[in-house]
Each structure stands twice: as structure tokens, then as C-alpha cells.
Enzyme design. Structure first.
Site, PDB file in Angstrom:
ATOM      1  N   SER A 139       0.829  -1.201   0.000  1.00  0.00           N
ATOM      2  CA  SER A 139       0.000   0.000   0.000  1.00  0.00           C
ATOM      3  C   SER A 139       0.863   1.249   0.000  1.00  0.00           C
ATOM      4  O   SER A 139       1.968   1.254   0.539  1.00  0.00           O
ATOM      5  CB  SER A 139      -0.911   0.021   1.235  1.00  0.00           C
ATOM      6  OG  SER A 139      -0.147   0.250   2.411  1.00  0.00           O
ATOM      7  N   ASP A 140       0.354   2.311  -0.629  1.00  0.00           N
ATOM      8  CA  ASP A 140       0.929   3.623  -0.354  1.00  0.00           C
ATOM      9  C   ASP A 140       0.705   3.884   1.131  1.00  0.00           C
ATOM     10  O   ASP A 140      -0.091   3.208   1.784  1.00  0.00           O
ATOM     11  CB  ASP A 140       0.257   4.691  -1.222  1.00  0.00           C
ATOM     12  CG  ASP A 140       1.132   5.921  -1.406  1.00  0.00           C
ATOM     13  OD1 ASP A 140       2.034   6.148  -0.574  1.00  0.00           O
ATOM     14  OD2 ASP A 140       0.916   6.668  -2.373  1.00  0.00           O
ATOM     15  N   TRP A 141       1.392   4.869   1.676  1.00  0.00           N
ATOM     16  CA  TRP A 141       1.432   5.038   3.127  1.00  0.00           C
ATOM     17  C   TRP A 141       0.043   5.383   3.682  1.00  0.00           C
ATOM     18  O   TRP A 141      -0.464   6.476   3.494  1.00  0.00           O
ATOM     19  CB  TRP A 141       2.484   6.066   3.488  1.00  0.00           C
ATOM     20  CG  TRP A 141       3.828   5.444   3.748  1.00  0.00           C
ATOM     21  CD1 TRP A 141       4.668   5.733   4.795  1.00  0.00           C
ATOM     22  CD2 TRP A 141       4.498   4.407   3.002  1.00  0.00           C
ATOM     23  NE1 TRP A 141       5.797   4.927   4.732  1.00  0.00           N
ATOM     24  CE2 TRP A 141       5.717   4.113   3.653  1.00  0.00           C
ATOM     25  CE3 TRP A 141       4.177   3.680   1.861  1.00  0.00           C
ATOM     26  CZ2 TRP A 141       6.613   3.142   3.201  1.00  0.00           C
ATOM     27  CZ3 TRP A 141       5.070   2.704   1.398  1.00  0.00           C
ATOM     28  CH2 TRP A 141       6.264   2.452   2.068  1.00  0.00           C
TER      29      TRP A 141
END
Length: 880
Positions: free
Chosen positions: A298-300
Site C-alpha cells: 500500500s501507499d502510506w
């Protein structure tokens, strides 16, 4: 003792109020006629990694040998970040000490090693794309790989191919390689190879449709207090099926073919389902159709659910916490994923696949961590000593920064070479450039963007914008570069070397002085800028995306004031994308215009070298510059009453993005895609084509999958005591652990799976799949096109012939002209070379939304070879 494991729907459940019905694919895949809404179909289960014949088999053999011995807790620890600032890197996984696996270090970014000392800020992806130089794509990747390796990073969070750059005002366009999927794919693949040759795993991002930063996240005051508080969901990028395949997915296919180890899913929704829990995008498109064998991270804090994201194909959660919940110790995964496996909400086979994919990617990319290759820096302090865990002030004080300089002659030379070759000469009348010391004795330099920012360059994520442009702002920046060279420094040095009278006026608002000095100058150079970045930083009202394409710092008026007083005015545009040049492009006293993207640390050196003839300009625009701003796809700023913004502009433009739109609508741009002048003239002639392989309309059937595998350890789920928190371990409040608390009780999970959910693996690949990047036949050379190019000038230079493909006019599918080849060749004066372009089957293919596969239409094709999309010099026909 009876044990109960609570499954909280808030934490582990669907987490989204979206329809869960199955969806039949139509001509406009994703658009539901009945509800008039864009909907992403469900696709289950997640394809098991390691079943492609002849692909990553050694890596999977090693990974399976380890995972087969791991406990549930150890597997979960690989999948979940330890939490923000709970490790040296921006992302840190848990460790598996029993097998010698330390915390994995994930670090930004696409332009260099972020938030570390002594690292090089490289030319941006956009600037790199403008070189049109495949060798430099690779060399830049190798230089990046060397620096990431030297700093102890295991996974580099780049390159970026999303955004594709379809919106001129898109804040993060500069991170990627330009507004064309073919160019992006070639550049990304070479970058990935360069990184992974240096034992650093690449992570290609952002998957998918991340074309603007405004509304990319749901409203959260801790993330961005300026967001509309009524924004309940991230913006949905609504993309039709054919455009998804032929545009947005295209460079990801190149990346997977190149062996990329990981893919980052984005914050936005796609067809109204969040990217990181979009089973159609991850399970079907990425892992089934493109045969991706690595892991999806995932992106952050882009993960929006627990079990739902797990069964939808997400493999790793970063940095581990919930969106807006930094340092809270709360996560969708970690302990909650352990619970979900024990109560069988998430099948243990899915957890096995997550862990196996992560380890297989490490083995396949030779990035498996060793004791002598661990992070030697802290992302969160510049001090030599600090707390072992930055956020935990009770943790031991240790040496956190070892001040390792990762650069060498190769990295320095590469950074400068890419910067020089990326600069685009847009106008050059009266042979203004290169600057002749015999003609120019008095030189004036002006513009805020020529000199240093008064605040220095160590502002938060390169958010200092009142000086020379080196990078855009945000997580894609380097943060603490070793040094940065401004245009002022190098232009003044060259002026001194040539014994010129030189003056620099920084003031860009009170134009009295600059007008006076310009009237006495033999030449005036005006350096201007326009900047953008990531949406968590708001600069001059720009929330990442630019509010407009106007130059900053009153630059249009500055250029006008200088040009009206100096008949030999050179404008140097430094920007993160397209800008409006209409106020000065045709001004008779503006005799030369140069464009430079964010060039990194050596920006000033590269610009001066081009201006003074120490290097020749050979860059070409990686996007189209319009005459009218109405011809750009707009940023969506409307938030509807339901708080769920949607971006329908992508569907409205469909295949017609950037130059495709201008060509199809017969709109004359100011500067076309691929445009770039040189100090020499060239001749392009004698185009020939030959068939390399017979091409049928339909793809051949791919090879069968290898047998499904199992670790036969399902009995593990009957022993949750094995997952209890160790009694002798020190517990950090903010840290994300995989362990269970011993005071929980066990009951059956009550989880409502989406309609169509299944755990049954396919035995055969779908027709467009079965190989890395899709069906292997797509990657076979079908035709070869040759053309002669000759340097008619007086100096050795580099030339970029470009091949654009025109599909049959009487075909079933309306297909716009598109870039399908380019080469950069060095030619001495008078020298002639034959350049060969290879057309792959995929280059000739169109996506058939009915058959759900790639097909090659019969008919007459035309290969157009020129120096820009609207400047074709020769062509050749061939019939399939």
C-alpha cells in the site's frame, strides 16, 4: 482455556460502503448502465504466485522453503509495517529473526534516497524521459541502485509511472517519465533493471489512475487541514476498459516484464473501489492478466480495510497504521490479521501467498537483506545519535546516522549527463544560442528561479520554492541533497571565464532596475519557474496540483519588461510540467527559449553548459504544450454533496490524452510532443519495413499454470496460544506487533464476503495472461522498420528519430496515432547511420473489450518517422 478472538468489522471488515455485487463486463468495462455508476467488478481469489512456467522458479523454491517453516505470527510480521517512525526508514516491516530476516527497509523515492545525508538528487523522471535516451534510462537506474544499496535500503519506492501525466496541472507528474505510456514503459523498465542490478528491489507506483493529488485521500485533519471536511471518500478515477489497458496499465506491463519486485497501490479509488482493495485491479489485471509475481504494497496508509484488502490481493501494509492514525498502535493488519487468520476470515493460504510473494521478490531481485547491508541512516533526525525508535523517547540512544556518502564518479557523471540531455531547446532565432563571447560582452541574468532560495534547500521535502528549481515537493523529493548548484553560480562562472561584464538581479516584482540594466545588456537571460508536488504540502494555495499553468513570481511581467528593453532575450523555463508561454513565445526580442524539468542537484551546471555550448541540446518534450489552456484535461475540484468526488474526465477523454487529443482533434499546439530543436540540421530518409514474425489476429493460448501448492499447515489455526505476546518482551505502545493478547476469547468470525468470492485457483491462465507482463507472444518482434539519418551540421550531436504508428483507417477500432519507437543516435558532421525500430506484437495490438484480449487488426498500417508527433519526415506502409 477457551480463547475468543474478536473480529472487529471496523478494523478487519469491508471498511467501505460500496456495492459488492458481481459485475458483468461490458464495452465500457466498469460502467454499470443500470445504476449509471462506475463499478469495479470483483475477482477472486488472489492468484497464487509462483505458478508461471519458467518464471521466478528458483526464487519461489527458496521462498517456499522458508515460509513452509514459519509460524502465522512470523508470516504476519512480513506483511505489516512496524509503524511510522518506528524504524530507520520511511517504511519498516517486522522481522523474522529465526530465519535471519531483519526488518525490511522501504525508502523513497524516484529521484534519489529521501531523507538521508549526502544523497544525490537526480534529474526527475520527467526530465529523464525528455532525454529519449535508453542508455541513460538504464544508467540513471544503476546510479540510483548504487546509492540505495550504499545506504542499506532493501526496497526503493520507485520508479513512478502513475501518474501517467494526462493532466497538465497534475502535482506529481514530474516524478514519472512523461505523458505517453510507451515512453513511460521503456524508461521504467530500464530504471528497474538498473536498480535491481544493484541488489535493490524496485517498487513501481502508483497503481493506478493517480492523476491528481486533490481529493486523493478522504478528509482527515491530521493529513491535510485544508481538505474539504465533507470529503468522505477519495476521488474515484473512472477509467474505461480499453483506456485502462492501452494507456494506464501499459507501463506497468513493461515494469513487470522487466522483473519488478513490488507494486505500490494508490490512495485514490478506481471505478469507485479503493485501489488497495480493488480485487479486479490487483487480482485480475495485475496478478492474473499481467502475471505479476511480486508483492503489492500500500501507499502510506492507503489501506482502507483489513480482511477485504487481504482477499483483494494486498500483500503488505505500509507504514502499518490507519490513515491519519500515526503512532497510535492501531492497524488493519498486524495483530488483527493474525486474528483474521485464526478465525479463518482470511484463509491461511492467502497469508501464505503474501509471505511467499514477499520473500520470492527479495530472492528474484537479489535484494534479500544481509547483516552487512542494513540501513545506516535515520529518516527522522540528522543527528549522529538518537533513540533507536524515533517516536519512542524511552528507547535506547544509539548511533543512528553513520554519514555514508553513497556517491562516486559514476553517479555524479550520470546525474549531470541526464540533466544535460534532458534540456529542450524550444526556440533559437538569429543563432542566439550557444552564447558567443565575441558577440555578448555584457550579460544580464534575472529571475528568482536563477538563484538560491533565501531559506536554503533543506526545507521540508523540497518545499522551498523561492529560488532555483531542483525537484518538485513531496515524498518524491530527496530532502537532504549533498549540494545543489544554481543557474546563477554556473552562468556567472562562465561569464567570468569569458571575461564578460555580468550582473544578476533577483527582484521579479519591482521591475524598474531590471528594465534599466536590460537596456544596456547585449543579452539578457531570464530564468523562470512553476512548481508542483504532493498534496500534503500546500504552497501558495497549490495543494500539490497546480492551480493553473502560469509561471510563478510575476515571471510573465518580468520577461516582458526585459524583452522590451533587450533585443536579445533568452528565457529559461524550469518547471514540473507544461506552462503557459503565449505571452512571450512570439515576442520578437525573445530570441531563444529553453525548457528544463526538475534537473536535480546539477541543474545550474547543466543549464549553463547548454547555454554556453559546452553541451548541445538534445532533449525532446515528453508532453504537449498547448496554445489554449482549455485544451488540457482539468483537475477535478468539485466535491459533490455525498462527499465522494469522481473524476470522469479520464473517461470523457478515453484514449485521447496529450498528443493523441491534439492530433485527433486537429488542434495546433504551441509545442508538440517530441519537439526539440538542435544546433544542427538532420536528414531522415529511406524508410523500409520487414516482417519478423507472422502475426495472427488473436493471441495464442498461454502455457498452463504449474500445480497449486500448499504448506499443509492448516492445523496451525487450532493453536492460537502460539501467537501470544512473549511474556519476556519489552512492549512499545506505538509499535505494531503481530502477537495476540492472552486475554482474548475465540469465536467464529462472522464475515460477509463479497458475492462471487471463491478460494478456488484457476488451472489455466486467461488468454492475454500467462507470462510476465502478459501473454509472451505480446513481447515478440513482429516487424522491423529501418530509416537512414544524417547529420547535416558542423558539430557532433545526438539525434532522436521517433516512430509513430497509424492503424488501419478502415479498422473496427478507432485508434489514435501513437508513439511506438525512438532511438537516440550520436552523429558526427556529415555522418549517416541506419536506425532500426522493432515493433512488438503488443505495439500493433488493440484491446478488444468484448473478447477481453489483445487482437491485431488486418489492414494497412503506416509507420511515421519524424522529429515530433506533428513533424513527420518520412513514412512506410505495411499490410497485415
Amino acid at each position: 482455556m477457551l480463547l475468543i478472538l474478536e473480529l472487529l468489522v471496523l478494523i478487519i471488515g469491508l471498511g467501505v460502503a460500496l456495492p459488492v455485487q458481481t459485475h458483468n463486463l461490458t464495452d465500457n468495462q466498469g460502467f454499470d448502465e443500470e445504476s449509471s455508476q462506475w463499478i469495479s467488478p470483483h475477482y477472486y481469489p488472489t492468484p497464487q504466485g509462483g505458478r508461471l512456467q519458467g518464471v521466478w522458479q528458483d526464487a519461489y523454491t527458496k521462498a517456499k522453503a522458508l515460509v513452509s517453516q514459519m509460524t502465522i505470527v512470523e508470516k504476519v510480521n512480513l506483511t505489516t509495517g512496524t509503524g511510522w517512525q518506528l524504524g530507520p526508514c520511511v517504511g519498516n516491516t517486522g522481522s523474522v529473526p529465526r530465519f535471519g530476516i531483519p526488518n525490511l527497509c522501504l525508502q523513497d523515492g524516484p529521484l534519489g534516497v529521501r531523507l538521508t545525508d549526502f544523497s544525490t538528487g537526480y534529474p526527475s523522471g520527467m526530465a529523464t524521459g525528455a532525454t529519449f535516451n535508453k542508455d541513460l534510462f538504464l544508467q540513471r537506474g544503476q546510479a540510483l541502485g548504487h546509492e540505495f544499496n550504499s545506504k542499506g535500503v532493501h526496497i526503493a519506492l520507485g520508479p513512478a509511472v502513475g501518474p501517467l501525466g494526462v493532466k497538465a496541472r497534475g502535482g506529481r507528474n514530474f516524478e514519472a517519465f512523461g505523458s505517453d505510456p510507451y515512453l513511460q514503459g521503456i524508461a521504467a523498465a530500464a530504471t528497474i533493471k538498473g536498480l535491481q542490478e544493484n541488489n535493490v528491489m524496485a517498487c513501481v507506483k502508483h497503481f493506478i489512475g493517480n492523476e491528481q493529488d486533490i481529493y486523493r485521500q478522504p478528509s482527515n485533519s491530521k493529513v491535510d487541514p485544508e481538505y474539504d471536511p465533507a470529503t468522505k471518500e477519495s476521488i474515484s478515477a473512472n477509467i474505461p476498459d480499453r483506456a485502462m489497458h492501452e494507456l494506464y496499465l501499459w507501463p506497468f506491463a513493461d515494469s513487470i516484464r522487466a522483473g519488478v519486485g513490488s507494486v505500490m497501490c494508490s490512495y485514490n479509488r478506481v471505478n469507485n473501489t479503493y485501489s488497495c482493495e480493488n480485487s479486479y485491479m490487483i487480482n485480475h489485471l495485475l496478478k492474473e492478466e499481467l502475471g505479476f509475481q511480486g508483492f503489492v504494497v500500500s501507499d502510506w496508509a492507503a489501506q482502507m480495510s483489513g480482511a477485504y484488502s487481504a482477499i483483494s490481493g494486498l500483500d503488505m501494509s505500509m507504514p502499518g497504521e490507519l490513515l491519519g492514525g500515526w503512532n497510535t498502535g492501531k492497524s488493519y493488519w498486524g495483530q488483527n490479521l493474525t486474528k483474521a487468520v485464526y478465525n479463518e476470515t482470511v484463509p491461511i493460504e492467502r497469508l501464505d501467498d503474501m509471505a511467499t510473494r514477499i520473500l520470492a521478490a527479495l530472492y528474484a531481485t537479489n535484494s534479500f537483506p544481509t547483516k552487512d547491508r542494513l540501513p545506516n541512516f535515520s529518516s527522522f533526525t540528522t543527528k549522529e545519535y538518537g533513540n533507536e525508535f524515533f517516536v519512542d523517547k524511552t528507547s535506547p540512544v544509539v548511533k543512528v546516522n553513520h554519514f555514508v556518502d553513497p556517491s562516486n564518479d559514476f553517479t555524479e557523471d550520470t546525474a549531470l549527463k541526464v540533466a544535460e540531455e534532458s534540456i529542450v531547446l524550444l526556440k533559437n532565432e538569429k543563432n542566439t544560442l550557444p552564447i558567443s563571447p565575441n558577440k555578448v560582452r555584457k550579460l544580464l541574468l534575472s529571475g528568482i528561479a536563477a538563484g538560491p532560495d533565501p531559506k536554503g534547500y533543506e526545507c521540508s521535502d523540497q518545499s522551498c520554492v523561492d529560488g532555483a528549481l531542483f525537484e518538485g515537493w513531496g515524498s518524491g523529493s530527496v530532502g537532504y541533497p549533498k549540494y545543489q548548484v544554481t543557474p546563477f553560480e554556473e552562468i556567472s562562472a562562465n561569464a567570468r571565464k569569458n571575461k564578460m561584464q555580468f550582473d544578476y538581479i533577483r527582484e521579479s516584482f519591482d521591475l524598474t532596475q531590471v528594465s534599466t540594466v536590460a537596456s544596456d545588456a547585449h543579452m539578457s537571460i531570464v530564468v523562470v519557474s512553476a512548481v508542483s508536488g504532493e498534496g500534503y504540502l500546500i504552497i501558495d494555495g497549490n495543494r500539490g496540483d497546480k492551480n493553473n499553468v502560469t509561471l510563478w513570481h510575476n515571471s510573465d511581467n518580468l520577461i516582458k519588461a526585459v524583452a522590451e528593453n533587450c533585443a536579445n532575450t533568452v528565457v529559461v523555463i524550469t518547471s514540473t510540467g507544461q506552462v503557459d508561454v503565449e505571452s512571450f513565445a512570439d515576442h520578437p526580442n525573445v530570441t531563444a527559449i529553453v525548457w528544463a524539468g526538475p534537473l536535480g542537484d546539477r541543474s545550474g551546471t547543466a543549464i549553463a553548459n547548454i547555454l554556453f555550448g559546452n553541451a548541445n541540446p538534445s532533449g525532446h518534450l515528453p508532453f504537449t504544450v498547448a496554445k489554449s489552456n482549455d485544451d488540457y484535461i482539468p483537475i477535478v475540484t468539485y466535491n459533490p454533496p455525498n462527499g465522494e468526488p469522481e473524476d470522469n474526465t479520464l473517461a470523457e477523454h478515453d484514449l485521447l490524452v496529450d498528443y493523441r487529443y491534439f492530433e485527433e482533434k486537429n488542434i495546433e499546439p504551441r509545442y508538440a510532443f517530441g519537439y526539440g530543436l538542435s544546433y544542427n540540421e538532420y536528414k531522415v530518409s529511406n524508410a523500409k519495413v520487414s516482417a519478423a514474425k507472422k502475426v495472427d489476429e488473436e493471441l495464442p493460448q498461454p502455457k498452463l499454470y504449474l500445480a497449486e501448492y500448499s504448506y499443509n499447515k492448516t492445523e496451525e489455526i487450532n493453536n492460537p496460544e502460539d501467537a501470544f505476546f512473549p511474556s519476556n518482551a519489552r512492549r512499545i505502545q506505538e509499535f505494531l506487533y503481530p502477537y495476540l493478547d492472552s486475554n482474548v476469547t475465540l469465536k467464529d468470525g462472522n464475515y460477509e464476503y463479497p458475492d462471487g468470492y471463491s478460494t478456488e485457483q484457476r488451472t489455466t491462465p486467461i488468454q492475454p495472461g500467462g507470462g510476465l507482463g502478459g501473454n509472451d507472444a505480446l513481447w515478440e518482434v513482429a516487424y522491423k522498420v529501418e530509416v537512414d539519418v544524417q547529420n547535416l551540421g558542423n558539430s557532433t550531436d545526438k539525434f532522436v528519430p521517433q516512430l509513430y504508428l497509424k492503424h488501419p483507417e478502415d479498422g473496427k477500432f478507432e485508434t489514435p496515432v501513437q508513439l511506438r519507437g525512438f532511438e537516440k543516435v550520436e552523429l558526427s558532421p556529415g555522418e549517416k547511420k541506419t536506425v532500426e525500430f522493432e515493433l512488438l506484437r503488443r505495439d500493433l495490438s488493440v484491446w478488444d473489450t468484448t473478447r477481453q484480449s489483445w487482437i491485431v487488426e488486418s489492414g494497412t498500417y503506416e509507420a511515421l518517422i519524424g522529429v515530433a508527433v506533428n513533424d513527420i519526415k518520412t513514412s512506410v506502409l505495411f499490410t497485415i
